[in-house]
Write an enzyme that holds these catalytic residues in place. Structure first.
Site: not given
Length: 409
Positions: A235, A318
């Site tokens: 997206d 992350e």
């Protein structure tokens, strides 16, 4: 097109099959058993024999630790890098021991053939010397899944030397998706790697982690060490210049991502061409407070760290991934004109529930296009038909609504 099943790299013997992070355990005992005075003398003799052996063992352990590089100690969760000594004591995430990936994945279909003749007005042959970008896209079944993958594909079609890894969060292969990916004509791998059931009811759930872990394992299974790894959600919105930038990555490159949280941006702070800090509205003790779309990794560099991992820890994916590859501030390469330009945007499509069209099955034959159209929408996960739920399907003609039976009978 081929189908294969890749087994886990190293079966774990621990009872905690899905735990990827171990914290060092410190045991404290408030009670000690004191030997009887009559047996202490023999105990002293035994200790005199054991103490020299313990001293030798400690000496060699310390020697091995000191000979490891800072990067290697960080990757093994031992700490000791420059960044560790400067910043590591305050956020409670140091001392992490990363386990090897142990993800099962099923490859539904893949193709290494690039059927595109031209990209950006140049023949494919002119790009032959460029390193390959392995573009990892985690995805999951929803109404917007196929439209978003289609939109992303028409960006990637302009990017030479790219292998698209599409990892779907479901148990079974989606045949429609496999056909769609093959139709684009670019190299791709379509795999399924569902989120473990134990995490599905968590709030927030670690969405996309199982998919990215599967892609990391696929890369390791194939022993690819030449190319660039990039995590690109389906997206997001990508500037084509991004791909030229990340292709130059020597170790780890970083760049700002737009439309992130309160600040509308997340990215490095750069002074004199060096990354020195980070701008992000949610720090939460993360050493590397960056978005998943805000960095790229050279596979040759990543291959130095056998315990590369992305644990199931929402919000810290992350950060922990970058720790597992021994990242230090001095290794980061700022891209995007010294991190002054936005080359990727964290756009998000508003998700809606599956559409329902109430229409008797007898009208889904070949008397009109509706049967084939609604079947395709069902295969894409966009809409479905029902005979007894919701309002009857209305069809209009000359500005007036009519029951579908009036037109289709």
């Amino acid at each position: 097109m081929s189908s294969a099943h890749y087994q886990a790299l190293e079966p774990q013997t621990s009872d905690e099959d899905n735990e990827d992070v171990e914290r060092p355990q410190h045991q404290h005992s408030s009670h000690q058993n004191h030997p009887h005075p009559m047996v202490r003398k023999g105990g002293v003799a035994r200790r005199r024999c054991i103490l020299p052996l313990v001293g030798v063992a400690l000496f060699f352990s310390a020697l091995c630790y000191l000979t490891l590089s800072g990067d290697t100690r960080l990757a093994l969760g031992l700490g000791g890098g420059a960044e560790d000594s400067e910043e590591g004591s305050h956020h409670g995430l140091d001392g992490i021991n990363f386990r090897p990936l142990n993800e099962s994945l099923h490859v539904c279909s893949e193709s290494y053939e690039d059927r595109r003749q031209f990209m950006q007005d140049k023949p494919r042959s002119e790009y032959a010397q460029l390193p390959i970008i392995y573009f990892v896209t985690p995805t999951y079944p929803r109404r917007e899944q196929i439209p978003e993958l289609t939109r992303l594909a028409h960006t990637l079609l302009h990017v030479p030397r790219l292998h698209w890894l599409v990892a779907d969060d479901q148990e079974k292969c989606n045949a429609f998706m496999g056909t769609l990916l093959n139709r684009f004509g670019m190299p791709y791998t379509h795999m399924v790697s569902p989120m473990p059931s134990k995490f599905r009811n968590e709030k927030p759930a670690p969405r996309g982690v199982a998919n990215r872990r599967a892609a990391l394992q696929w890369l390791k299974q194939h022993n690819f060490t030449n190319g660039i790894l990039y995590f690109g959600d389906d997206d997001n919105t990508y500037d084509l210049r991004l791909f030229s930038e990340i292709r130059q990555t020597q170790r780890v490159s970083m760049f700002p991502v737009g439309l992130i949280a309160d600040y509308g941006v997340s990215g490095p702070v750069v002074r004199k061409g060096k990354v020195v800090a980070f701008l992000d509205s949610w720090v939460a003790g993360r050493r590397w407070p960056v978005d998943m779309a805000g960095f790229a990794v050279n596979l040759e560099y990543m291959a130095q760290y056998p315990y590369v991992n992305m644990p199931y820890k929402p919000g810290y994916e992350e950060d922990l991934f970058l720790r597992s590859i021994g990242l230090q501030m001095s290794l980061i390469e700022p891209r995007g004109n010294n991190c002054t330009e936005i080359l990727v945007w964290h756009t998000q499509t508003k998700s809606k529930k599956l559409g329902m069209v109430r229409l008797e099955s007898k009208y889904l034959d070949d008397r009109s296009n509706l049967g084939a159209l609604l079947l395709n929408l069902k295969l894409m996960g966009v809409a479905s038909t029902t005979e007894n739920e919701g309002r009857n399907a209305l069809i209009s003609k000359n500005g007036k609504e009519k029951p579908h039976s009036a037109i289709l009978s």
